[in-house]
Design a protein around this motif. Structure first.
Motif, short mmCIF file in Angstrom:
data_model
loop_
_atom_site.label_atom_id
_atom_site.label_comp_id
_atom_site.label_asym_id
_atom_site.label_seq_id
_atom_site.Cartn_x
_atom_site.Cartn_y
_atom_site.Cartn_z
N GLN A 1 0.86 -1.27 -0.13
CA GLN A 1 -0.04 0.00 0.19
C GLN A 1 0.77 1.27 -0.01
O GLN A 1 0.55 2.32 -0.67
N ALA B 1 -0.76 -1.51 -4.58
CA ALA B 1 -1.95 -0.95 -3.84
C ALA B 1 -1.69 0.52 -3.37
O ALA B 1 -2.47 0.87 -2.73
N VAL C 1 -7.83 -3.04 0.56
CA VAL C 1 -6.63 -3.81 0.14
C VAL C 1 -6.78 -5.33 0.58
O VAL C 1 -6.87 -5.33 1.62
#
Length: 402
Positions: A194, A199, A205
């Motif tokens: 992330q 992501a 996610v």
């Protein structure tokens, strides 16, 4: 003072995300008065979180060019360590996730004498080699292969390390003078993806690691979801064939879940071995008679068109796809990231997986492979530290400075 602290974090985050940027632009973006922004920027420059370039000289249009501000990603460093059942990887990272130095060692060689002691010695060596002082280290994040309580720093159970109720943080304090945070390795990898990977800029996610076992990290509305007893994301325990479970199902390892026992790397190797032992004409027959074939071997053979290998892998992908469908139906993530050892063979897995998942899922979802690859664990550990540690760098207010 509290408001000043919050505003200072907001100004720093704005510079991090938008550099180069001027004081006036920051004031406009985060709706704070120009004098206040200027005061906070001066403090950030003094503390070396930020530096400026340009001298306000006139531009060709006649106006003065504003002085541009930049985030100093070398203002401090963070240690990230990914403790796996096979090896331990450790990095020194700057504040942007650039790896300055790295090292690894075999887990088994130091299990008895102490993994943290060895990590400390590796860190010391990396810092010396790169002329980085201990005072320049903000702290360390660690990912471990097991259920971990981040709040207490206790590893509830990590079977591959023989850890049960292991007080990781107390042990770490013996060797490190800076703050240390620990979490499950797959949770850490999800944070890494992330922060810097597939992501990035996504708030919801699902990261699935497919290796010997299968686990997942879940981020909901930008927060890592750990569950009531820090055991959320154990997707490897999903049941994808109730008939099989009712009959003679045996987990790959003691206490392993159903899905990882039918779709994990070890189970692919085991099934491949069993099938080959019934095929005397197969090129690997003699080898299969005397030893277990691996999941990697099955993938290698499948790439060459081996019928048996393709059948075994196809079945494993089906089970994995059903697990993904179940998890995605429940969580409705924006993106699903696949990582872990088995996914070195994405060209075989991804198209087949996407086809099944999109066929049965109520709303379509993006499925990608890990962008960080082998670095997902260590950079995830760095990201874990940045998220957990209360510092000027820890501020996330959605939509604040876009």
């Amino acid at each position: 003072m509290y408001m000043k602290s919050i505003n200072k974090k907001r100004v720093l985050q704005c510079i991090q995300e938008n550099a180069p940027i001027s004081r006036a632009e920051i004031a406009g973006k985060i709706k704070i008065s120009k004098p206040t922004v200027s005061l906070l920027v001066d403090e950030l420059i003094q503390e070396q979180w930020v530096f400026e370039k340009g001298n306000g000289e006139a531009s060709s249009q006649g106006g003065r060019r504003p002085i541009q501000l930049y985030f100093n990603d070398r203002a401090a460093y963070i240690i990230g360590t990914d403790i796996g059942g096979t090896k331990v990887n450790t990095v020194v990272s700057d504040l942007r996730g650039n790896i300055i130095a790295s090292s690894s060692f075999t887990t088994g060689a130091y299990l008895e004498s102490g993994l943290l002691k060895q990590i400390a010695s590796e860190v010391e060596r990396l810092l010396q080699q790169n002329n980085i002082g201990r005072t320049d280290i903000l702290g360390m994040g660690a990912g471990v292969p097991g259920i971990t309580e981040t709040a207490t720093g206790i590893v509830v159970e990590a079977p591959t390390l023989n850890w049960v109720q292991y007080d990781f943080i107390s042990e770490a304090k013996k060797y490190f003078s800076f703050p240390v945070y620990v979490d499950n390795d797959v949770n850490a990898a999800a944070l890494g993806e992330q922060w810097l990977g597939s992501a990035k800029n996504r708030k919801n996610v699902l990261f699935i690691a497919v290796g010997t076992g299968i686990g997942s990290g879940i981020i909901i509305n930008n927060q890592l979801y750990r569950g009531s007893s820090s055991a959320a994301g154990e997707i490897g325990y999903m049941v994808t064939d109730k008939t099989d479970l009712k009959h003679d199902f045996k987990p790959t390892f003691h206490r392993y879940g159903y899905l990882e026992s039918v779709a994990g790397g070890k189970s692919i190797g085991d099934k491949f071995t069993t099938h080959i032992r019934n095929e005397p004409d197969h090129a690997l027959f003699e080898q299969a008679k005397t030893s277990e074939l691996t999941g990697e071997m099955a993938f290698e053979r499948a790439k060459k068109g081996d019928r048996i290998a393709l059948e075994v892998i196809e079945e494993a992908i089906e089970h994995l796809a059903y697990g993904v469908i179940n998890a995605a139906s429940l969580l409705n993530p924006e993106v699903i990231i696949l990582g872990g050892g088995v996914l070195q063979s994405t060209e075989l897995i991804l198209p087949a997986l996407r086809k099944i998942v999109n066929q049965y899922l109520p709303s379509s979802v993006e499925i990608h492979t890990s962008q960080l690859g082998d670095h997902a664990g260590v950079l995830g550990a760095v990201s874990l530290f940045l998220r957990e540690h209360a510092s000027i760098l820890n501020y996330h207010d959605e939509g604040d400075c876009l």
